[in-house]
Scaffold this active site. Structure first.
Site, mmCIF file in Angstrom:
data_model
loop_
_atom_site.group_PDB
_atom_site.id
_atom_site.type_symbol
_atom_site.label_atom_id
_atom_site.label_comp_id
_atom_site.label_asym_id
_atom_site.label_seq_id
_atom_site.Cartn_x
_atom_site.Cartn_y
_atom_site.Cartn_z
ATOM 1 N N CYS A 69 9.662 61.358 -13.476
ATOM 2 C CA CYS A 69 8.688 62.382 -13.864
ATOM 3 C C CYS A 69 8.959 62.812 -15.301
ATOM 4 C CB CYS A 69 8.782 63.580 -12.925
ATOM 5 S SG CYS A 69 10.361 64.410 -13.048
ATOM 6 N N ASP A 88 16.425 41.478 9.022
ATOM 7 C CA ASP A 88 17.868 41.551 8.830
ATOM 8 C C ASP A 88 18.310 42.848 9.500
ATOM 9 O OD1 ASP A 88 20.488 41.258 7.648
ATOM 10 O OD2 ASP A 88 19.861 42.853 6.290
ATOM 11 N N ASP A 129 17.352 43.057 2.940
ATOM 12 C CA ASP A 129 17.654 43.844 1.749
ATOM 13 C C ASP A 129 18.792 43.294 0.900
ATOM 14 O OD1 ASP A 129 19.601 44.425 3.647
ATOM 15 O OD2 ASP A 129 20.092 46.283 2.631
ATOM 16 N N ASP A 133 20.646 38.181 1.964
ATOM 17 C CA ASP A 133 19.337 37.819 2.494
ATOM 18 C C ASP A 133 18.466 37.153 1.439
ATOM 19 O OD1 ASP A 133 19.861 39.140 4.933
ATOM 20 O OD2 ASP A 133 19.392 41.043 3.984
#
Lengths: 52, 754
Positions: free
Chosen positions: B46, B448, B632, B636
């Site tokens: 932001c 996973d 993740d 993987d």
């Protein structure tokens, strides 16, 4: 016909000015960070984009 | 670290970012001793983040200029190398509560492409609008002199659009042709160039018709589609920020005489002694020579519990040193390390995978030959029939123009942009348009376990079985530590009675536990072998963490994994849609089974290595399944790349996120269901748009073939077809299954974890 000689070039010139302004703002980095620009309006600091 | 939240400086040390030496290596020389460094700061969210970052950086003495970019989540810093050393940019950013990385891939090239597209679009827009204005007055019935003047003016205006804006299509078409292939840009290029040349000839010959507005507005419309496509990809990239900053680019080498030197990774050889500070990643595989600490090995194994590392223990490249400095002896060079091996596995999978051909490409393969032969037939037919080459050419070119693939060039990216936009509102980032097409064809989902189905944070399972007195004591001690297990204990207890213990001393022993004195009593909370050494013989997996008092166990704690929000519901809904759901994990069969039962998954494989995950996905594929992989970790990554489509949570590893097609920014796994359903409706709309385009061609081609396509008719037909496909694409944004207000405001993501 004589009116066209004035008006058509005039219209084209105005369009060309707009195009030039857009290309200039693009080159000077004003479109680099649209999200940031939206937020910077709240900050008091006086700043401008990075000039390349 | 989320923005606008109080900065939690006491949290477990994590990598604070590249070291000063690394920054100096990667900076760019601007001349006059001025150097420029670009850092990726993915947590910047932001306006407050923006000014905080700029202010802390500008306060550094050597920094000349600091500018943050919220869109690309990068900070550009110009600094003066007065002392020859880089200022501690990463450290300052970390002290403000953000994480800085060196950006991996070079975004400069992409940015240049984007600004070229915008310039080309502006030029094409200017030219086509003005030509259209002039053409309207010609169609309205200008006298021959005015018409000739306007045609000449149009020719002048068309020149920059055809030469400059069109160049992107000509180069792409040429590249395809020189490889013996045909893509969508080939008919576009031929149509634009031929119609421009013919119109130029007609203008000079004083003919009544010219097609300048057709060729330029064709370019304009197609450039809009291409720019939208590019915009979507850029947005996705800034969210995924693929980083090479995973691994340190150098290491602190300790010479035999005790002096230290920072060397780039390529100069590290086996046998060297390296010092790894707390918060740094281990640069190469090795053996601990001095020091003891705990390591976060989730990078490689996905296992989130910190592992102890003591003298003589093995460490792997990529492990994060959590507690104390370590001195290790390298046993491998960086390119034979674990991480390098995983990277090679990933590369092998990516090279071996069939490149998916998008719907538009496949359509082009069908479409281009048909249109080109039709146009050639028209040319031959009219030439032999009338002997008038000019008439024959006009007709054959008008066939090319009127069948222009506007619908294909605009409709597919338009649908994909609208779909991506809608998913983005729900916290799902799609990295490229073709991912949506691939998602729509999925029939098997492979999850996973650690970090995907579960949050990776431990959860206290037997809290109810422990007396509230002991629980309160343990929680009071645990609140002094940032260890994940301690946090889980503290989180379980009621915080209001945690003040009741007037400890005289609390000490944390890294890698072991917490020791507290209450009057004359000494309590120890931590590893069983440390807290109550006498009872350590029968140490089981279940109760490794105990609360001990003078050598006796008062309470033993059993931890399990916390399912990610919406995990069980997601699995249920996926199966309800007739999809097969599988689970893979590198963990033990026992913990795998526990999670699988809670999530409602029947098929699972435990103890699988990264290469086994790839093999598992590939064996499903060779059995005719289309596989979606949800995972993740770096372990993987190769399986994510091997699957037909892949989704990674934003909390996953960088390499996981960069291998996946879709990234979910919120915690809830519902994102998997949402992306599948949006991709299905997007696929339906794309099919409808193709149908519209075909229907429109069936009507217009006979008009063109019989020589009735005047520039006015071509212009009307083209805008009508473009408008219908765009409007059809926008329907996706307002379908009846639009997310409810509750979902949009993120309330759905806040429901308790199951």
């Amino acid at each position: 016909m004589s009116a066209l000689l004035l008006l058509v070039p005039l219209a084209l010139a105005m369009g060309a000015v707009g195009l030039g302004a857009f290309l200039w703002s693009l080159r000077s980095g004003q479109f680099d960070d649209p999200d940031g620009a939206a937020e910077r309006i709240f900050s008091d600091a006086d700043d401008k984009p990075i000039n390349r | 670290m989320s923005c606008c939240a109080p900065v939690d400086l006491s949290s477990v040390p994590t990598a604070t970012g590249p070291a000063a030496e690394e920054l100096a290596l990667s900076s760019r020389d601007l001349g006059n001793g001025l150097r420029q460094t670009i850092l990726a700061v993915p947590d910047m969210r932001c306006g407050a983040c923006l000014s905080t970052l700029e202010n802390v950086l500008r306060d550094l003495p050597d920094v000349e200029m600091a500018r943050a970019n919220l869109t690309t989540k990068r900070v550009t810093v110009n600094w003066r190398a007065a002392t020859g050393e880089a200022p501690d940019l990463a450290g300052v950013i970390a002290s403000a509560g953000y994480t800085a990385h060196l950006p991996g891939e070079d975004l400069d090239r992409e940015d240049r492409m984007m600004s070229f597209l915008l310039r080309a679009l502006a030029v094409a827009g200017f030219c086509s609008m003005n030509i259209m204005g002039l053409s309207v007055s010609v169609w309205a019935g200008a006298d021959p002199d005015t018409r000739a003047a306007f045609h000449l003016l149009s020719a002048l205006l068309a020149l920059p659009a055809v030469l400059y804006s069109g160049s992107i299509y000509y180069t792409s078409a040429w590249k395809a042709l020189s490889h013996g292939k045909v893509n969508m840009d080939v008919p576009v290029s031929i149509g634009v160039l031929l119609s421009f040349c013919l119109s130029l000839y007609d203008t000079l010959a004083g003919a009544p018709h010219a097609y300048f507005e057709a060729s330029t507005s064709l370019l304009f419309v197609l450039l809009v589609g291409r720019t939208l496509e590019h915009l979507m990809r850029r947005r996705a990239r800034s969210a995924s920020t693929a980083l090479v900053g995973l691994m340190p680019s150098g290491a602190m080498v300790v010479a035999p005489d005790g002096s230290t030197d920072y060397l780039p990774l390529t100069m590290i050889a086996a046998g060297m002694r390296l010092r790894v500070a707390a918060g740094d990643r281990i640069p190469v595989d090795g053996i601990v020579r001095s020091g003891s600490s705990s390591l976060d090995r989730s990078f490689i194994t996905g296992e989130s519990r910190p592992q102890p590392a003591d003298e003589g223990g093995k460490v792997h490249a990529g492990d994060l040193n959590l507690a104390n400095p370590l001195t290790i002896e390298a046993t491998a060079t960086p390119d034979t390390s674990t991480v390098a091996e995983l990277a090679r596995l990933l590369e092998g999978v990516e090279n071996g995978r069939d490149t998916y051909r998008s719907v538009a490409d496949r359509a082009a393969q069908l479409y281009a030959p048909v249109v080109h032969s039709l146009s050639a037939c028209a040319l031959l037919f009219w030439w032999f029939q009338t002997g008038d080459l000019h008439l024959a050419l006009t007709i054959s070119i008008s066939v090319l123009i009127i069948t222009c693939p506007c619908a294909l060039g605009l409709a597919v990216p338009m649908v994909q942009v609208v779909a991506a936009r809608r998913l983005f509102e729900q916290g799902i980032v799609v990295k490229e348009g073709s991912a949506l097409e691939r998602l729509a064809r999925i029939d098997t989902v492979v999850f996973d376990k650690t970090g995907t189905l579960t949050t990776g944070e431990p959860k206290l399972l037997n809290g109810e079985a422990i007396s509230s007195q002991d629980m309160a004591l343990a929680a009071a001690m645990a609140s002094h530590s940032r260890h994940p297990l301690a946090k889980a204990i503290a989180a379980f207890a009621n915080p209001s009675n945690s003040t009741a213990f007037p400890f005289t001393e609390v000490r944390e022993h890294a890698g072991s536990g917490i020791e507290a004195r209450l009057g004359d009593d000494r309590y120890a909370l931590g590893r069983r072998g440390w807290a109550t050494p006498a009872t350590a013989d029968g140490e089981t997996d279940d109760a490794r963490t105990v609360l001990g008092h003078s050598g006796k166990i008062i309470a033993a704690f059993v931890f399990g994994e916390r399912l990610r929000a919406g995990a069980a519901r997601t699995v249920r809904r996926l199966r309800g849609h007739g999809l097969d759901v599988h689970m893979l994990t590198g963990d033990t069969p026992v913990s795998a089974k526990a999670v699988a039962i809670r999530a409602g998954i029947d098929v699972f494989a435990a103890g699988v290595q990264p290469q086994d995950k790839v093999a598992y996905v590939q064996s499903l594929q060779s059995a005719g399944k289309t596989v979606l992989m949800v995972g993740d970790g770096i372990n993987d990554a190769a399986a994510l790349a091997a699957a037909d489509a892949s989704i990674a949570p934003a909390s996953g590893s960088d390499i996981g996120r960069s291998s996946a097609d879709v990234i979910m920014m919120r915690d809830s796994l519902e994102a998997v269901v949402q992306s599948l359903s949006v991709s299905k409706s997007a696929a339906r709309l794309i099919r409808q748009n193709f149908a519209l385009a075909v229907a429109y061609n069936i009507v217009s081609i006979p008009i063109a073939l019989t020589g009735h396509a005047t520039p006015l008719i071509a212009a009307i037909a083209m805008s009508a077809s473009s408008l219908t496909v765009v409007l059809n694409a926008l329907r996706l944004g307002m379908g009846e299954d639009r997310p409810s207000a509750r979902e949009r405001t993120g309330l759905a993501a806040m429901e308790p974890a199951e």
